[in-house]
Design a protein around this motif. Structure first.
Motif, short mmCIF file in Angstrom:
data_model
loop_
_atom_site.label_atom_id
_atom_site.label_comp_id
_atom_site.label_asym_id
_atom_site.label_seq_id
_atom_site.Cartn_x
_atom_site.Cartn_y
_atom_site.Cartn_z
N PHE A 1 47.35 55.15 59.75
CA PHE A 1 46.19 55.47 58.91
C PHE A 1 46.45 56.73 58.09
CE2 PHE A 1 43.66 52.89 62.02
CZ PHE A 1 43.29 51.91 61.12
N GLY A 2 47.14 57.70 58.68
CA GLY A 2 47.44 58.94 57.96
C GLY A 2 48.32 58.69 56.75
N VAL A 3 49.34 57.85 56.91
CA VAL A 3 50.22 57.52 55.79
C VAL A 3 49.44 56.77 54.71
CG1 VAL A 3 52.20 56.09 55.11
CG2 VAL A 3 52.35 57.56 57.13
N LEU A 4 48.64 55.78 55.12
CA LEU A 4 47.83 55.04 54.15
C LEU A 4 46.85 55.96 53.43
CD1 LEU A 4 46.96 51.80 56.17
CD2 LEU A 4 48.46 51.98 54.18
N GLY A 5 46.22 56.86 54.18
CA GLY A 5 45.26 57.79 53.59
C GLY A 5 45.91 58.77 52.64
N ALA A 6 47.05 59.34 53.04
CA ALA A 6 47.73 60.32 52.18
C ALA A 6 48.22 59.65 50.89
CB ALA A 6 48.89 60.95 52.94
N ALA A 7 48.81 58.47 51.04
CA ALA A 7 49.31 57.77 49.85
C ALA A 7 48.15 57.37 48.94
CB ALA A 7 50.10 56.53 50.26
N GLY A 8 47.09 56.87 49.53
CA GLY A 8 45.93 56.46 48.73
C GLY A 8 45.27 57.63 48.04
N LEU A 9 45.14 58.75 48.75
CA LEU A 9 44.53 59.93 48.14
C LEU A 9 45.41 60.47 47.01
CD1 LEU A 9 43.04 61.81 51.21
CD2 LEU A 9 41.79 60.84 49.27
N ALA A 10 46.72 60.49 47.22
CA ALA A 10 47.62 60.98 46.18
C ALA A 10 47.49 60.10 44.93
CB ALA A 10 49.06 61.00 46.67
N PHE A 11 47.48 58.79 45.12
CA PHE A 11 47.33 57.87 43.99
C PHE A 11 45.96 58.04 43.35
CE2 PHE A 11 45.93 53.75 42.33
CZ PHE A 11 46.90 53.56 41.35
N GLY A 12 44.92 58.19 44.18
CA GLY A 12 43.56 58.34 43.67
C GLY A 12 43.40 59.60 42.83
N VAL A 13 43.95 60.72 43.32
CA VAL A 13 43.85 61.97 42.58
C VAL A 13 44.61 61.85 41.26
CG1 VAL A 13 44.53 64.40 42.57
CG2 VAL A 13 43.41 63.43 44.58
N ALA A 14 45.80 61.25 41.31
CA ALA A 14 46.60 61.09 40.08
C ALA A 14 45.84 60.23 39.06
CB ALA A 14 47.95 60.47 40.41
N SER A 15 45.16 59.20 39.54
CA SER A 15 44.40 58.33 38.64
C SER A 15 43.20 59.05 38.05
CB SER A 15 43.91 57.09 39.39
OG SER A 15 45.00 56.34 39.83
N VAL A 16 42.53 59.86 38.89
CA VAL A 16 41.31 60.55 38.45
C VAL A 16 41.63 61.60 37.40
CG1 VAL A 16 39.55 62.20 39.21
CG2 VAL A 16 39.94 60.11 40.51
N VAL A 17 42.67 62.40 37.61
CA VAL A 17 42.94 63.51 36.69
C VAL A 17 43.41 63.03 35.32
CG1 VAL A 17 43.35 65.20 38.50
CG2 VAL A 17 45.28 63.93 37.57
N LYS A 18 43.81 61.77 35.19
CA LYS A 18 44.15 61.23 33.87
C LYS A 18 42.93 61.19 32.96
CE LYS A 18 47.83 57.99 35.03
NZ LYS A 18 48.14 56.55 35.07
N PHE A 19 41.76 60.90 33.55
CA PHE A 19 40.57 60.66 32.76
C PHE A 19 39.44 61.66 32.98
CE2 PHE A 19 42.62 56.60 33.78
CZ PHE A 19 43.02 56.23 32.50
N HIS A 20 39.55 62.48 34.00
CA HIS A 20 38.44 63.35 34.38
C HIS A 20 39.04 64.62 34.99
CE1 HIS A 20 34.97 64.95 36.31
NE2 HIS A 20 34.28 63.85 36.40
N PRO A 21 38.65 65.79 34.49
CA PRO A 21 39.18 67.01 35.11
C PRO A 21 38.67 67.13 36.56
CG PRO A 21 37.51 67.54 33.47
CD PRO A 21 37.75 66.07 33.39
N LEU A 22 39.57 67.41 37.46
CA LEU A 22 39.24 67.52 38.88
C LEU A 22 38.76 68.94 39.16
CD1 LEU A 22 39.24 65.96 41.53
CD2 LEU A 22 41.56 66.78 41.92
N THR A 23 37.52 69.05 39.62
CA THR A 23 36.96 70.36 39.93
C THR A 23 37.17 70.66 41.41
OG1 THR A 23 34.78 69.47 40.45
CG2 THR A 23 35.21 70.05 38.14
N ALA A 24 36.76 71.83 41.82
CA ALA A 24 36.92 72.24 43.22
C ALA A 24 35.96 71.48 44.15
CB ALA A 24 36.70 73.74 43.36
N LEU A 25 34.81 71.07 43.64
CA LEU A 25 33.81 70.44 44.49
C LEU A 25 34.33 69.22 45.25
CD1 LEU A 25 30.93 70.38 45.57
CD2 LEU A 25 30.30 69.02 43.56
#
Length: 158
Positions: free
Chosen positions: A39-63
């Motif tokens: 689960f940790g590997v799936l979560g880390a990989a998914g979060l990394a992909f998710g963050v990379a996808s989000v920052v393309k279209f939306h600035p990532l804030t601290a919140l």
């Protein structure tokens, strides 16, 4: 927005994890860390992909990052609480066994409700959607790890 099939798969995984917790099973000091690692590997990989996808279209804030960290801290705390509700004993042949209780199930349900609440909070506050199924896997990994480490301490005392 994630697909319905991703949420269906996540729901099935969660149901499987909870179901296994409620069955009498041998306690394996090392083997019980396999599921949190997966689960940790799936979560880390998914979060990394998710963050990379989000920052393309939306600035990532601290919140979202702060709320994600808080969510994972709550996962550890609820994992520790669940560890206290799991019965651990030696059978007549000396094997260590474990089995969750109704309170274990209640804490699992609370845990997922809290995760969902954090996800909705982030979606409402920042519109990022970082706490989808990928962070659920990280959440399960941290909660299961905390639970297992405390169960291991109790089992060692037996």
């Amino acid at each position: 927005m994630e697909s319905t099939s991703a949420y269906t798969l996540a729901a099935l995984v969660v149901a499987f994890v909870v179901f296994r917790q409620l069955r009498t099973r041998p306690f394996r000091p090392v083997g019980s860390l396999v599921a949190p690692a997966v689960f940790g590997v799936l979560g880390a990989a998914g979060l990394a992909f998710g963050v990379a996808s989000v920052v393309k279209f939306h600035p990532l804030t601290a919140l979202p990052i702060v709320l994600l960290g808080a969510s994972l801290a709550v996962a550890a705390a609820l994992g520790a609480a669940r560890a206290r509700t799991v019965n651990v004993w030696r059978d007549s042949s000396g094997r260590l066994l474990r089995k969750g209780t109704v309170r274990t199930t209640g804490l699992w349900l609370l845990s997922f409700a809290v995760h969902l609440a954090f996800g909705l909070w982030i979606d409402h506050a920042d519109g990022v959607g970082l706490l989808g199924t990928a962070s659920l896997y990280a959440y399960i990994a941290i909660g299961l790890s905390a639970q297992h480490l405390l169960l291991r301490r109790r089992a060692t005392a037996l």
